[in-house]
Design a protein around this motif. Structure first.
Motif, short mmCIF file in Angstrom:
data_model
loop_
_atom_site.label_atom_id
_atom_site.label_comp_id
_atom_site.label_asym_id
_atom_site.label_seq_id
_atom_site.Cartn_x
_atom_site.Cartn_y
_atom_site.Cartn_z
N SER A 1 91.96 7.56 114.63
CA SER A 1 92.87 6.88 115.56
C SER A 1 94.25 6.74 114.96
O SER A 1 95.27 6.91 115.63
N ALA A 2 94.31 6.40 113.68
CA ALA A 2 95.60 6.27 113.00
C ALA A 2 96.35 7.59 113.03
O ALA A 2 97.57 7.63 113.28
N ASP A 3 95.64 8.69 112.82
CA ASP A 3 96.29 10.00 112.87
C ASP A 3 96.83 10.30 114.27
O ASP A 3 97.96 10.80 114.42
N ARG A 4 96.04 10.00 115.29
CA ARG A 4 96.47 10.31 116.66
C ARG A 4 97.69 9.49 117.05
O ARG A 4 98.52 9.95 117.84
N LEU A 5 97.80 8.28 116.52
CA LEU A 5 98.92 7.41 116.88
C LEU A 5 100.05 7.47 115.85
O LEU A 5 101.00 6.69 115.91
N SER A 6 99.94 8.40 114.92
CA SER A 6 101.01 8.68 113.95
C SER A 6 101.37 7.48 113.08
O SER A 6 102.55 7.21 112.84
N VAL A 7 100.36 6.76 112.63
CA VAL A 7 100.63 5.62 111.75
C VAL A 7 99.95 5.82 110.41
O VAL A 7 98.95 6.54 110.29
N THR A 8 100.51 5.17 109.41
CA THR A 8 99.92 5.13 108.08
C THR A 8 99.33 3.75 107.86
O THR A 8 100.03 2.74 107.96
N LEU A 9 98.04 3.70 107.58
CA LEU A 9 97.39 2.42 107.33
C LEU A 9 97.80 1.91 105.96
O LEU A 9 97.67 2.63 104.96
N ASP A 10 98.28 0.66 105.90
CA ASP A 10 98.76 0.15 104.62
C ASP A 10 98.38 -1.31 104.40
O ASP A 10 99.06 -2.04 103.69
N GLY A 11 97.27 -1.73 104.98
CA GLY A 11 96.83 -3.12 104.79
C GLY A 11 95.32 -3.17 104.68
O GLY A 11 94.62 -2.18 104.91
N PRO A 12 94.77 -4.33 104.33
CA PRO A 12 93.32 -4.48 104.26
C PRO A 12 92.69 -4.37 105.64
O PRO A 12 93.32 -4.68 106.65
N GLU A 13 91.45 -3.90 105.70
CA GLU A 13 90.76 -3.80 106.99
C GLU A 13 90.28 -5.18 107.43
O GLU A 13 89.82 -5.99 106.62
N ILE A 14 90.40 -5.43 108.72
CA ILE A 14 89.98 -6.69 109.30
C ILE A 14 88.95 -6.40 110.38
O ILE A 14 89.24 -5.71 111.37
N TRP A 15 87.75 -6.92 110.18
CA TRP A 15 86.67 -6.70 111.15
C TRP A 15 86.66 -7.80 112.19
O TRP A 15 86.94 -8.96 111.89
N GLY A 16 86.32 -7.44 113.43
CA GLY A 16 86.21 -8.40 114.51
C GLY A 16 84.78 -8.87 114.71
O GLY A 16 83.88 -8.56 113.92
N TRP A 17 84.58 -9.60 115.78
CA TRP A 17 83.30 -10.24 116.10
C TRP A 17 82.18 -9.19 116.12
O TRP A 17 82.25 -8.20 116.83
N HIS A 18 81.14 -9.44 115.31
CA HIS A 18 79.96 -8.57 115.22
C HIS A 18 80.34 -7.13 114.87
O HIS A 18 79.61 -6.19 115.24
N GLY A 19 81.46 -6.94 114.19
CA GLY A 19 81.88 -5.60 113.81
C GLY A 19 82.27 -4.73 114.97
O GLY A 19 82.29 -3.50 114.86
N ARG A 20 82.62 -5.37 116.09
CA ARG A 20 82.94 -4.62 117.32
C ARG A 20 84.33 -4.01 117.27
O ARG A 20 84.61 -3.01 117.94
N THR A 21 85.23 -4.60 116.47
CA THR A 21 86.58 -4.08 116.33
C THR A 21 86.92 -3.94 114.85
O THR A 21 86.34 -4.60 113.98
N LEU A 22 87.89 -3.06 114.58
CA LEU A 22 88.42 -2.87 113.24
C LEU A 22 89.93 -2.78 113.36
O LEU A 22 90.44 -2.06 114.23
N SER A 23 90.65 -3.53 112.51
CA SER A 23 92.10 -3.59 112.60
C SER A 23 92.72 -3.52 111.22
O SER A 23 92.07 -3.79 110.21
N SER A 24 94.02 -3.19 111.21
CA SER A 24 94.75 -3.16 109.95
C SER A 24 96.24 -3.11 110.22
O SER A 24 96.68 -2.62 111.27
#
Length: 274
Positions: A21-44
């Motif tokens: 997803s990061a590649d498709r949206l042309s972003v570079t991930l540069d922070g710690p991963e943050i998981w959502g409720w029951h692992g349903r989402t992943l953010s950074s």
């Protein structure tokens, strides 16, 4: 902050699709991963060549369950409310289906302000200035007046669920307004405030957002009292109905293991409103 999925295969799938997803949206991930409720989402935190500092969030669901209110909420709220209220702007989205799962990635503007609480349940009183409350009221008034066909609460659910979870007659909702849909301290920043996470955006009983903020704050009585002062609608019949609806939702959620410590104050408030 929540934890990764309990199934390691799901965890690895989420990380793999998040990188895609990061590649498709042309972003570079540069922070710690943050998981959502029951692992349903992943953010950074992420960096975009044009938008600069951003927040990448990916929602995942089995392909046959992808869609509906939660799946579309942030995008529809962005169309109606970006630049009108204090919320992160939505810069772009990416959707992919692979191996029986759908993955929706959303690229938001980054909000540097800290949230009021790391969890929805507020456990200590917050001392926020009157300007904070005024800004929140003004934003919620704009949200309330925004026309939408999205529905956050249905009368049919109320008719079934209030007797089941509160052992009370189901109230009739007679006044409706557009709501944020998940207003609690973890979705509000402590300075402006900025309203985060619009998945639940849609029509609800008048006073619903105030009732949600109150219910999640019952373990912090001082803050709960400030919510009641800031939102006089809670003292009306419409506010009573909204509170019963929210209390039912949270008791149902607690019955599934979410925030069981709230059950006693939720039931005590329900008894007061009966």
């Amino acid at each position: 902050m929540y934890s990764p999925p309990t199934d390691q295969d799901d965890e690895h799938r989420m990380r793999r699709e998040f990188a895609r997803s990061a590649d498709r949206l042309s972003v570079t991930l540069d922070g710690p991963e943050i998981w959502g409720w029951h692992g349903r989402t992943l953010s950074s935190h992420a960096a975009h060549p044009d938008h600069g500092s951003c927040w990448l969030r990916m929602l995942s669901a089995p392909q046959d369950k992808a869609g509906g209110k939660i799946w579309e909420g942030n995008r529809e709220a962005a169309v109606l409310l970006d630049d009108r209220v204090h919320k992160p702007a939505l810069h772009g989205t990416s959707h992919d289906t692979r191996d029986g799962y759908a993955h929706l990635a959303e690229l938001h503007s980054f909000v540097s302000e800290p949230v009021c609480s790391s969890t929805p349940v507020l456990r200590q009183n917050l001392h926020l200035p009157s300007t904070w409350w005024q800004s929140l009221r003004e934003d919620l008034e704009k949200v309330n007046k925004t026309p939408t066909e999205r529905v956050a609460v249905r009368q049919e659910w109320v008719d079934r669920s209030v007797p089941r979870f509160l052992d009370l007659p189901a109230p009739r909702i007679t006044e409706w307004a557009t709501a944020h849909g998940d207003l609690h301290a973890a979705n509000l920043t402590s300075v402006t405030p900025v309203l985060l996470d619009w998945e639940g955006f849609g029509l609800a009983p008048v006073g619903y957002d105030a009732a949600m903020l109150l219910a999640y704050s019952l373990l912090a009585p001082g803050f709960a009292g400030r919510v009641r002062e800031a939102f006089p609608v809670l003292a009306t019949e419409s506010g009573r109905v909204a509170q019963l609806v929210v209390l039912t939702e949270l008791v149902q959620s607690a019955s599934r293991g979410d925030h069981p410590e709230l059950i006693p104050p939720l039931r005590a408030l329900a008894a007061e409103l009966a």
